[in-house]
Design a protein around this motif. Structure first.
Motif, PDB file in Angstrom:
ATOM      1  N   ARG A   1      89.115  32.334  49.319  1.00 51.14           N
ATOM      2  CA  ARG A   1      89.319  30.886  49.300  1.00 51.14           C
ATOM      3  C   ARG A   1      88.127  30.197  48.612  1.00 51.14           C
ATOM      4  N   ALA A   2      86.903  30.652  48.972  1.00 50.76           N
ATOM      5  CA  ALA A   2      85.698  30.062  48.358  1.00 50.76           C
ATOM      6  C   ALA A   2      85.714  30.290  46.843  1.00 50.76           C
ATOM      7  N   ARG A   3      86.158  31.478  46.435  1.00 56.24           N
ATOM      8  CA  ARG A   3      86.224  31.749  44.995  1.00 56.24           C
ATOM      9  C   ARG A   3      87.213  30.793  44.314  1.00 56.24           C
ATOM     10  N   TYR A   4      88.323  30.529  45.002  1.00 56.80           N
ATOM     11  CA  TYR A   4      89.288  29.567  44.451  1.00 56.80           C
ATOM     12  C   TYR A   4      88.612  28.202  44.254  1.00 56.80           C
ATOM     13  N   PHE A   5      87.834  27.791  45.281  1.00 59.21           N
ATOM     14  CA  PHE A   5      87.209  26.469  45.183  1.00 59.21           C
ATOM     15  C   PHE A   5      86.095  26.428  44.134  1.00 59.21           C
ATOM     16  N   GLU A   6      85.458  27.553  43.880  1.00 65.74           N
ATOM     17  CA  GLU A   6      84.474  27.541  42.790  1.00 65.74           C
ATOM     18  C   GLU A   6      85.182  27.260  41.462  1.00 65.74           C
ATOM     19  N   GLU A   7      86.384  27.793  41.333  1.00 71.44           N
ATOM     20  CA  GLU A   7      87.147  27.570  40.090  1.00 71.44           C
ATOM     21  C   GLU A   7      87.839  26.204  40.070  1.00 71.44           C
ATOM     22  N   HIS A   8      88.151  25.673  41.267  1.00 71.66           N
ATOM     23  CA  HIS A   8      88.877  24.384  41.374  1.00 71.66           C
ATOM     24  C   HIS A   8      88.170  23.516  42.418  1.00 71.66           C
TER      25      HIS A   8
ATOM     26  N   GLN B   1      73.190  30.803  66.077  1.00 73.40           N
ATOM     27  CA  GLN B   1      73.986  31.210  64.915  1.00 73.40           C
ATOM     28  C   GLN B   1      74.116  30.085  63.898  1.00 73.40           C
ATOM     29  N   HIS B   2      74.450  30.477  62.679  1.00 69.39           N
ATOM     30  CA  HIS B   2      74.665  29.525  61.588  1.00 69.39           C
ATOM     31  C   HIS B   2      75.787  30.110  60.725  1.00 69.39           C
ATOM     32  N   PRO B   3      77.024  30.103  61.279  1.00 69.53           N
ATOM     33  CA  PRO B   3      78.088  30.876  60.627  1.00 69.53           C
ATOM     34  C   PRO B   3      78.513  30.368  59.254  1.00 69.53           C
ATOM     35  N   SER B   4      78.415  29.058  58.991  1.00 72.59           N
ATOM     36  CA  SER B   4      78.817  28.609  57.648  1.00 72.59           C
ATOM     37  C   SER B   4      77.789  29.056  56.616  1.00 72.59           C
ATOM     38  N   GLN B   5      76.507  29.126  57.022  1.00 73.97           N
ATOM     39  CA  GLN B   5      75.478  29.689  56.131  1.00 73.97           C
ATOM     40  C   GLN B   5      75.826  31.135  55.795  1.00 73.97           C
ATOM     41  N   THR B   6      76.311  31.852  56.803  1.00 70.43           N
ATOM     42  CA  THR B   6      76.650  33.261  56.575  1.00 70.43           C
ATOM     43  C   THR B   6      77.767  33.398  55.555  1.00 70.43           C
ATOM     44  N   MET B   7      78.744  32.494  55.591  1.00 74.72           N
ATOM     45  CA  MET B   7      79.825  32.600  54.608  1.00 74.72           C
ATOM     46  C   MET B   7      79.289  32.396  53.192  1.00 74.72           C
ATOM     47  N   LEU B   8      78.341  31.472  53.024  1.00 74.39           N
ATOM     48  CA  LEU B   8      77.802  31.301  51.668  1.00 74.39           C
ATOM     49  C   LEU B   8      76.875  32.457  51.317  1.00 74.39           C
TER      50      LEU B   8
ATOM     51  N   ALA C   1      81.907  27.666  49.873  1.00 72.88           N
ATOM     52  CA  ALA C   1      82.123  28.327  51.165  1.00 72.88           C
ATOM     53  C   ALA C   1      82.563  27.298  52.206  1.00 72.88           C
ATOM     54  N   ARG C   2      81.987  26.118  52.141  1.00 71.05           N
ATOM     55  CA  ARG C   2      82.324  25.102  53.156  1.00 71.05           C
ATOM     56  C   ARG C   2      83.671  24.438  52.854  1.00 71.05           C
ATOM     57  N   GLN C   3      84.038  24.359  51.592  1.00 69.18           N
ATOM     58  CA  GLN C   3      85.410  23.915  51.287  1.00 69.18           C
ATOM     59  C   GLN C   3      86.407  24.910  51.881  1.00 69.18           C
ATOM     60  N   ALA C   4      86.081  26.190  51.779  1.00 67.08           N
ATOM     61  CA  ALA C   4      86.957  27.231  52.336  1.00 67.08           C
ATOM     62  C   ALA C   4      87.065  27.090  53.856  1.00 67.08           C
ATOM     63  N   ILE C   5      85.938  26.883  54.516  1.00 63.98           N
ATOM     64  CA  ILE C   5      85.941  26.775  55.986  1.00 63.98           C
ATOM     65  C   ILE C   5      86.727  25.539  56.441  1.00 63.98           C
ATOM     66  N   LEU C   6      86.459  24.404  55.818  1.00 69.24           N
ATOM     67  CA  LEU C   6      87.110  23.155  56.252  1.00 69.24           C
ATOM     68  C   LEU C   6      88.623  23.245  56.097  1.00 69.24           C
ATOM     69  N   THR C   7      89.079  23.768  54.959  1.00 72.32           N
ATOM     70  CA  THR C   7      90.532  23.829  54.743  1.00 72.32           C
ATOM     71  C   THR C   7      91.171  24.863  55.667  1.00 72.32           C
ATOM     72  N   LYS C   8      90.461  25.954  55.903  1.00 73.51           N
ATOM     73  CA  LYS C   8      91.003  26.983  56.813  1.00 73.51           C
ATOM     74  C   LYS C   8      91.148  26.412  58.230  1.00 73.51           C
ATOM     75  N   VAL C   9      90.090  25.747  58.691  1.00 67.28           N
ATOM     76  CA  VAL C   9      90.109  25.188  60.049  1.00 67.28           C
ATOM     77  C   VAL C   9      91.200  24.125  60.183  1.00 67.28           C
ATOM     78  N   LEU C  10      91.423  23.369  59.126  1.00 69.18           N
ATOM     79  CA  LEU C  10      92.451  22.326  59.175  1.00 69.18           C
ATOM     80  C   LEU C  10      93.847  22.860  58.876  1.00 69.18           C
ATOM     81  N   GLY C  11      93.933  24.157  58.591  1.00 68.98           N
ATOM     82  CA  GLY C  11      95.253  24.770  58.355  1.00 68.98           C
ATOM     83  C   GLY C  11      95.873  24.355  57.034  1.00 68.98           C
TER      84      GLY C  11
END
Ligand code: CP
Length: 308
Positions: free
Chosen positions: A23-30, A128-135, A291-301
């Motif tokens: 998802r994060a890769r998609y957002f890097e492209e878009h 913990q800092h899980p969104s940091q871990t995703m990036l 990474a955070r665009q990926a997290i926000l959209t995932k959490v919001l479904g």
């Protein structure tokens, strides 16, 4: 308690991690779209931040959502004595998702227990800092071409550094070898050492930051000594400058080595490293938006592919 929150990396499976990275890769492209049009994201920062708050807010803005919140809790009614519980319940009236950083370990988990609005943990004390871990994972995979079988050397404050705790928990899915370089006072907590033992993960502990350790590494993950976590400032003074990476120390490192740091840095990386192509910490911070665009959209479904 709601189930869609993003509070700890421990609860996220390997396949979910890989899905978030795609998802994060998609957002890097878009990076720009309107898929959060009409959504309100609250950013509640009870502790200082530059990267985490601004990259979350950039992520929302680039996706067409709106941001409310505070970057300094002293300007909120917390300063009048309002409890965390009441603050979360109030903000839940206004926002579709709450991104929060708090100085207390477990604060984000607690917040999930008082609201149905999804909570995203932007760092809770030394935990913990899980969104940091995703990036971080995104940066590792982007630079190494894989996550499996890498030697990850973590240097500095491994006791209070929440980023290394979360990174260890996520990387355990990918057969890493860990090198832990720290003073005895700031070593990796026993609970994480025990997880490595239980899961058969190879790890080595060092007090010396040697070129041998650097030369064996695929990723060198430098960290700041967390002054704000010390109750005795004299103890901080003793350990604050123990490990500094200089460019000369990288002479025989792997060509593919990349140096990461969650930032801010204080003295852990000399400025003479910044122009070395192995320095990746500024690009790493840029990856935080995707990474955070990926997290926000995932959490919001929200599925970005379906909305576009
Ligand atoms: N990496 C990180 O958490 O940076 P900030 O404290 O600036 O958000």
């Amino acid at each position: 308690m709601n189930s869609s929150s993003f509070v700890a990396i421990d609860n996220i499976s390997k396949s979910e991690i890989l899905e978030l990275l795609e998802r994060a890769r998609y957002f890097e492209e878009h990076p720009n779209s309107k898929i959060l049009d009409g959504r309100v994201v609250a950013t509640l920062f009870f502790e200082p931040s530059t990267r985490t708050r601004l990259s979350f807010e950039t992520a929302v803005n680039r996706l067409g959502g709106r941001v409310i919140g505070f970057s300094d809790a002293s300007t909120s009614s917390t300063s009048k004595g309002e409890t965390l519980k009441d603050t979360i319940k109030m903000v839940s009236n206004y926002a579709d998702i709450i991104v929060m950083r708090h100085f207390l370990e477990g604060a984000a988990q607690y917040a999930t227990e008082v609201t149905d609005v999804p909570i995203v943990n932007a760092g809770d004390g030394a935990n913990q800092h899980p969104s940091q871990t995703m990036l971080d994972l995104y940066s590792i995979r982007k630079t190494q071409g894989k996550l499996e079988g890498l030697t990850i050397t973590m240097v500095g404050d491994l006791k209070y550094g929440r980023t290394v705790h979360s990174l260890l928990m996520a990387m355990r899915h990918f057969k890493p070898v860990f090198n832990f370089v720290s003073s005895p006072q700031l070593k990796m907590p026993e609970e994480y050492i025990n997880i490595c033992r239980k899961e058969g993960i190879e790890f080595h502990e060092f007090t010396e930051f040697s070129e041998d350790v650097i030369n064996s590494s695929d990723i060198l993950y430098m960290t700041r000594v967390q002054r704000e976590r010390f109750s005795d400032i004299m103890e901080y003074e003793k350990v604050k400058n123990l490990y500094t990476l200089h460019n000369s120390m990288l002479a025989n490192s792997k060509p593919t080595l990349r140096i990461l740091h969650p930032l801010p840095r204080v003295n852990e990386i000399d400025y003479d490293v910044d122009d070395n192509p192995k320095a990746y910490y500024f690009e790493q911070a840029r990856n935080g938006v995707f990474a955070r665009q990926a997290i926000l959209t995932k959490v919001l479904g929200i599925d970005p592919l379906k909305k576009n």
